[in-house]
Design an enzyme around this catalytic site. Structure first.
Site, PDB file in Angstrom:
ATOM      1  N   GLY A   9      -2.350   2.096   5.221  1.00 58.36           N
ATOM      2  CA  GLY A   9      -3.272   2.306   3.985  1.00 58.36           C
ATOM      3  C   GLY A   9      -3.008   1.495   2.927  1.00 58.36           C
ATOM      4  O   GLY A   9      -3.281   2.194   1.961  1.00 58.36           O
ATOM      5  N   ALA A  10      -2.546   0.401   3.216  1.00 58.05           N
ATOM      6  CA  ALA A  10      -2.290  -0.523   1.984  1.00 58.05           C
ATOM      7  C   ALA A  10      -3.511  -1.025   1.449  1.00 58.05           C
ATOM      8  O   ALA A  10      -3.355  -2.125   0.786  1.00 58.05           O
ATOM      9  CB  ALA A  10      -1.072  -1.587   2.127  1.00 58.05           C
ATOM     10  N   GLY A  13      -6.090   1.772  -3.128  1.00 63.23           N
ATOM     11  CA  GLY A  13      -5.440   2.961  -4.172  1.00 63.23           C
ATOM     12  C   GLY A  13      -3.927   2.735  -4.101  1.00 63.23           C
ATOM     13  O   GLY A  13      -3.354   1.754  -4.284  1.00 63.23           O
ATOM     14  N   GLY A  15      -1.322   3.130  -2.133  1.00 64.31           N
ATOM     15  CA  GLY A  15      -0.975   2.035  -0.862  1.00 64.31           C
ATOM     16  C   GLY A  15      -0.976   0.649  -1.399  1.00 64.31           C
ATOM     17  O   GLY A  15       0.059   0.037  -1.338  1.00 64.31           O
ATOM     18  N   TYR A 187      -7.724  18.846   4.930  1.00 69.03           N
ATOM     19  CA  TYR A 187      -6.801  18.009   4.024  1.00 69.03           C
ATOM     20  C   TYR A 187      -5.525  18.442   3.600  1.00 69.03           C
ATOM     21  O   TYR A 187      -4.334  17.913   3.827  1.00 69.03           O
ATOM     22  CB  TYR A 187      -7.653  17.348   2.942  1.00 69.03           C
ATOM     23  CG  TYR A 187      -7.042  16.356   1.961  1.00 69.03           C
ATOM     24  CD1 TYR A 187      -6.696  14.982   2.371  1.00 69.03           C
ATOM     25  CD2 TYR A 187      -6.261  16.967   0.698  1.00 69.03           C
ATOM     26  CE1 TYR A 187      -5.959  14.266   1.644  1.00 69.03           C
ATOM     27  CE2 TYR A 187      -5.951  16.290  -0.128  1.00 69.03           C
ATOM     28  CZ  TYR A 187      -5.296  14.913   0.316  1.00 69.03           C
ATOM     29  OH  TYR A 187      -4.627  13.757  -0.754  1.00 69.03           O
TER      30      TYR A 187
HETATM   31  P1  NDP Z   1      -7.399   5.887  -0.848  1.00 71.20           P
HETATM   32  O1  NDP Z   1      -8.612   6.511  -0.280  1.00 71.20           O
HETATM   33  O2  NDP Z   1      -7.649   4.859  -2.118  1.00 71.20           O
HETATM   34  O3  NDP Z   1      -6.428   5.029   0.219  1.00 71.20           O
HETATM   35  C1  NDP Z   1      -6.318   5.591   1.509  1.00 71.20           C
HETATM   36  C2  NDP Z   1      -5.931   4.438   2.207  1.00 71.20           C
HETATM   37  O4  NDP Z   1      -5.697   5.255   3.700  1.00 71.20           O
HETATM   38  C3  NDP Z   1      -6.834   3.295   2.584  1.00 71.20           C
HETATM   39  O5  NDP Z   1      -6.137   2.034   2.702  1.00 71.20           O
HETATM   40  C4  NDP Z   1      -7.535   3.650   3.903  1.00 71.20           C
HETATM   41  O6  NDP Z   1      -8.114   2.521   4.481  1.00 71.20           O
HETATM   42  C5  NDP Z   1      -6.541   4.159   4.565  1.00 71.20           C
HETATM   43  N1  NDP Z   1      -6.959   4.819   5.773  1.00 71.20           N
HETATM   44  C6  NDP Z   1      -7.628   5.782   5.843  1.00 71.20           C
HETATM   45  N2  NDP Z   1      -7.778   6.246   7.280  1.00 71.20           N
HETATM   46  C7  NDP Z   1      -7.300   5.242   7.950  1.00 71.20           C
HETATM   47  C8  NDP Z   1      -7.077   5.029   9.307  1.00 71.20           C
HETATM   48  N3  NDP Z   1      -7.577   5.697  10.069  1.00 71.20           N
HETATM   49  N4  NDP Z   1      -6.265   4.190   9.740  1.00 71.20           N
HETATM   50  C9  NDP Z   1      -5.534   3.226   8.664  1.00 71.20           C
HETATM   51  N5  NDP Z   1      -5.667   3.510   7.367  1.00 71.20           N
HETATM   52  C10 NDP Z   1      -6.503   4.649   7.137  1.00 71.20           C
HETATM   53  O7  NDP Z   1      -6.419   6.993  -1.233  1.00 71.20           O
HETATM   54  P2  NDP Z   1      -5.192   7.025  -2.126  1.00 71.20           P
HETATM   55  O8  NDP Z   1      -4.614   5.830  -2.418  1.00 71.20           O
HETATM   56  O9  NDP Z   1      -5.628   8.115  -3.211  1.00 71.20           O
HETATM   57  O10 NDP Z   1      -4.350   8.225  -1.364  1.00 71.20           O
HETATM   58  C11 NDP Z   1      -3.308   7.540  -0.733  1.00 71.20           C
HETATM   59  C12 NDP Z   1      -2.191   8.702  -0.383  1.00 71.20           C
HETATM   60  O11 NDP Z   1      -1.859   9.268  -1.851  1.00 71.20           O
HETATM   61  C13 NDP Z   1      -2.798   9.689   0.541  1.00 71.20           C
HETATM   62  O12 NDP Z   1      -1.780  10.205   1.414  1.00 71.20           O
HETATM   63  C14 NDP Z   1      -2.837  10.769  -0.473  1.00 71.20           C
HETATM   64  O13 NDP Z   1      -2.871  12.104  -0.120  1.00 71.20           O
HETATM   65  C15 NDP Z   1      -1.757  10.716  -1.462  1.00 71.20           C
HETATM   66  N6  NDP Z   1      -2.194  11.269  -2.852  1.00 71.20           N
HETATM   67  C16 NDP Z   1      -3.261  10.766  -3.546  1.00 71.20           C
HETATM   68  C17 NDP Z   1      -3.625  11.319  -4.984  1.00 71.20           C
HETATM   69  C18 NDP Z   1      -4.737  11.028  -5.551  1.00 71.20           C
HETATM   70  O14 NDP Z   1      -4.988  11.608  -6.751  1.00 71.20           O
HETATM   71  N7  NDP Z   1      -5.483   9.935  -5.203  1.00 71.20           N
HETATM   72  C19 NDP Z   1      -2.561  12.388  -5.413  1.00 71.20           C
HETATM   73  C20 NDP Z   1      -1.605  12.645  -4.439  1.00 71.20           C
HETATM   74  C21 NDP Z   1      -1.466  12.282  -3.361  1.00 71.20           C
HETATM   75  P3  NDP Z   1      -9.415   1.712   4.018  1.00 71.20           P
HETATM   76  O15 NDP Z   1      -9.350   1.033   3.008  1.00 71.20           O
HETATM   77  O16 NDP Z   1      -9.740   0.969   5.467  1.00 71.20           O
HETATM   78  O17 NDP Z   1     -10.440   2.888   3.843  1.00 71.20           O
END
Ligand code: NDP
Length: 316
Positions: A9-10, A13, A15, A187
């Site tokens: 998921g890079a 966000g 990643g 979630y």
């Molecule tokens: P984003 O939605 O910005 O990023 C999520 C990433 O996961 C995207 O790159 C997305 O891909 C990818 N993804 C989703 N579904 C799939 C799939 N089926 N296969 C491959 N990749 C997938 O979220 P965040 O950056 O906020 O979250 C990242 C992590 O950080 C998560 O684990 C979240 O629980 C954790 N987190 C986030 C917080 C927050 O406040 N935002 C706080 C604490 C933890 P695509 O670009 O294609 O959609």
């Protein structure tokens, strides 16, 4: 030799910014993403140099795709020095569950089962790496923990006795505890499973492999696209609320930097640790090892999670 890290998921966000931060430190980043065109554009948008990363397709919501990813990674001939399990979906407005190709509920599959399979498979790749310091990092979140202020808002996570997993996790089952579908709880449940996975990996494999297994809460990264499936008004107010009321707000750049620290810095080489910078962000705030939630520190739950998840993902 350049160290290699795989980040799921890079493409957006946390990643994406973790990829940027690790590339800047001289790592080669394998961006494991479902949409490679989007990932490529994202890498460019944050100024990552073309030779600092490669793109590899993975859909964490499909177990076959996870297996194919590992095959492709092995063909690439790179050695693996760190794995970051970051990808997640959060779909608070869903009325009915979505399903993976296997028929499992999609939030739990993407966030937990896909990563559970990936961790188990890539453990072998990490073992083979000649690096003296190898790490596996799984993203946690404050909302996994009802003992924390940020985790008190209902619905609370509850894995029950894994009744839903035991019964096969297919229609009409959609929740790990076998109860009624609730997407926000799905979630949170998946994030409890993420922390349990990290702790159980540590318990099973740290001594024999020397690999460091950790988790972290990077802070509330309120303006990532994670909230794209929420009401538009929520998306507007949430960052403001976190900045001005709770003080939990962290920029994507800082969150990515925190992940990079946990992956690469010597201070974070404590296996089994869950790192946090607290809920209120202070300037130059220090990280500490935080106690995880009662469910996430329950060894019996960890063992059950492991056995039932293994049954659902099948052979490696
Ligand atoms: P984003 O939605 O910005 O990023 C999520 C990433 O996961 C995207 O790159 C997305 O891909 C990818 N993804 C989703 N579904 C799939 C799939 N089926 N296969 C491959 N990749 C997938 O979220 P965040 O950056 O906020 O979250 C990242 C992590 O950080 C998560 O684990 C979240 O629980 C954790 N987190 C986030 C917080 C927050 O406040 N935002 C706080 C604490 C933890 P695509 O670009 O294609 O959609």
């Amino acid at each position: 030799r350049k160290s290699t890290v795989v980040i799921t998921g890079a493409s957006s966000g946390v990643g994406l910014y973790a990829a940027k931060a690790l590339a800047k430190r001289g790592w080669h980043v394998v961006m494991a993403c479902r949409d490679l065109a989007k990932a490529e554009a994202a890498a460019k948008s944050v100024g990552m140099s073309p030779d600092s990363y490669s793109l590899m397709q993975i859909d964490l919501g499909s177990l076959d795709s996870v297996r194919q990813f590992v095959k492709n990674f092995r063909v690439s001939g790179r050695s693996l020095d760190a794995l970051v399990c970051n990808a997640a979906i959060y779909m608070p407005l869903l009325k009915e569950p979505l399903r993976s190709p296997e028929g499992y509920e999609l939030t739990m599959t993407t966030n937990h089962l896909g990563h559970f399979l990936l961790c188990n498979m890539m453990l072998e790749d990490l073992k083979k790496s000649p690096a003296p310091d190898k790490r596996m990092v799984i993203l946690g979140t404050v909302t996994h923990n009802p003992d924390e202020l940020g985790g008190k808002i209902p619905p609370r996570p509850d894995l029950g006795n894994f009744e839903g997993f035991v019964e096969g996790f297919k229609d009409p089952i959609s929740m790990v505890d076998g109860k009624k579908f609730e997407p926000v709880k799905a979630y949170k449940d998946s994030k409890v499973c993420n922390v349990l996975t990290m702790r159980e990996l540590h318990r099973r494999y740290h001594d024999s492999t020397g690999i460091t297994f950790t988790s972290l809460y990077p802070g509330c990264v309120a303006d990532t696209p994670l909230f794209r499936n929420h009401y538009p008004l929520f998306q507007k107010l949430f960052p403001w609320f976190q900045k001005n009321i709770t003080g939990g707000y962290v920029s994507q750049d800082l969150a990515g930097e925190r992940v990079a620290m946990v992956v690469a810095d010597p201070e974070y080489k404590q296996s089994g640790a869950y790192w946090s910078w607290g809920n209120r962000q202070k300037k130059n705030g220090k990280s500490f090892v935080q106690k995880v939630s009662p469910q996430a520190r329950d060894d019996e739950k960890a063992e059950k999670m492991w056995i039932f998840s293994q049954k659902l993902v099948g052979s490696l």
